[in-house]
Motif scaffolding. Structure first.
Motif, mmCIF file in Angstrom:
data_model
loop_
_atom_site.group_PDB
_atom_site.id
_atom_site.type_symbol
_atom_site.label_atom_id
_atom_site.label_comp_id
_atom_site.label_asym_id
_atom_site.label_seq_id
_atom_site.Cartn_x
_atom_site.Cartn_y
_atom_site.Cartn_z
ATOM 1 N N UNK A 93 0.804 -1.227 0.000
ATOM 2 C CA UNK A 93 0.000 0.000 0.000
ATOM 3 C C UNK A 93 0.836 1.275 0.000
ATOM 4 N N UNK A 94 1.967 1.274 0.687
ATOM 5 C CA UNK A 94 2.760 2.497 0.825
ATOM 6 C C UNK A 94 4.009 2.496 -0.043
ATOM 7 N N UNK A 95 4.374 1.356 -0.588
ATOM 8 C CA UNK A 95 5.518 1.285 -1.481
ATOM 9 C C UNK A 95 6.816 0.964 -0.762
ATOM 10 N N UNK A 96 7.837 0.690 -1.563
ATOM 11 C CA UNK A 96 9.128 0.291 -1.025
ATOM 12 C C UNK A 96 9.828 1.375 -0.208
ATOM 13 N N UNK A 130 19.203 0.894 -2.199
ATOM 14 C CA UNK A 130 18.419 -0.259 -2.651
ATOM 15 C C UNK A 130 17.546 0.097 -3.853
ATOM 16 N N UNK A 131 16.975 1.281 -3.834
ATOM 17 C CA UNK A 131 16.170 1.718 -4.976
ATOM 18 C C UNK A 131 17.010 1.794 -6.243
ATOM 19 N N UNK A 135 16.053 -1.121 -8.782
ATOM 20 C CA UNK A 135 15.239 -0.572 -9.862
ATOM 21 C C UNK A 135 16.049 -0.294 -11.114
ATOM 22 N N UNK A 136 17.159 0.399 -10.966
ATOM 23 C CA UNK A 136 17.937 0.808 -12.132
ATOM 24 C C UNK A 136 19.035 -0.194 -12.485
ATOM 25 N N UNK A 141 11.067 -4.337 -10.690
ATOM 26 C CA UNK A 141 9.971 -3.414 -10.389
ATOM 27 C C UNK A 141 9.660 -3.491 -8.893
ATOM 28 N N UNK A 142 9.862 -2.388 -8.195
ATOM 29 C CA UNK A 142 9.518 -2.305 -6.780
ATOM 30 C C UNK A 142 8.226 -1.522 -6.645
ATOM 31 N N UNK A 143 7.368 -1.895 -5.681
ATOM 32 C CA UNK A 143 6.139 -1.139 -5.492
ATOM 33 C C UNK A 143 6.464 0.328 -5.210
#
Length: 148
Positions: A93-96, A130-131, A135-136, A141-143
């Motif tokens: 619901x709130x994302x990574x 971590x993002x 992700x890159x 794909x992270x929430x």
């Protein structure tokens, strides 16, 4: 033989139990070979390593003089488990980013020497790293954050 409940003995017993349980759970997966690994190959190797490490710790507990286990502080344990559960509840619901901040802050608060500024910098740095990495760098794909 006198068995003392030292930290080495209990940790070794825990590692051996965890490794044996993982081998039992993963016994249905095909192992394959080192050149052509199946789904069960890596879990078997990690579980075997845990059992080996646990055996070394148990033997070490018999050969060296160690102190017996005293009182166990449950506060860090509860904070760590709680922060991991909070991560699982927040990630969808709130994302990574928010879930990551929650788990890093919860884990840092579990320590004895908590400093708010240091914790905030650590949390933002780890989540940012971590993002970028996942992700890159790896293209996973992270929430995303759903704050708006």
């Amino acid at each position: 033989m006198d068995i003392k409940l030292s930290s080495d003995f209990l940790t070794g017993l825990f590692f051996c139990s965890l490794g044996a349980l993982a081998i039992i759970i993963g016994s249905d997966y095909p192992i394959g070979t080192a050149a052509r690994m199946g789904a069960g190959y890596f879990p078997l190797m990690v579980s075997s390593g845990l059992i080996l490490l646990g055996g070394i710790l148990i033997i070490r507990s018999f050969l060296t003089e160690t102190e017996e286990i005293g009182a166990i502080d449950v506060r860090p344990l509860l904070l760590l488990i709680g922060s991991i559960l909070l991560f699982g509840l927040l990630i969808e619901d709130w994302g990574f980013p928010v879930a990551g901040l929650a788990v890093v802050i919860g884990a840092r608060i579990a320590g004895r020497h908590y400093k708010p500024l240091e914790t905030a910098l650590l949390a933002v740095g780890l989540v940012g790293f971590c993002l970028v990495l996942f992700s890159y760098g790896l293209g996973l794909h992270l929430p995303a954050t759903r704050l708006w």
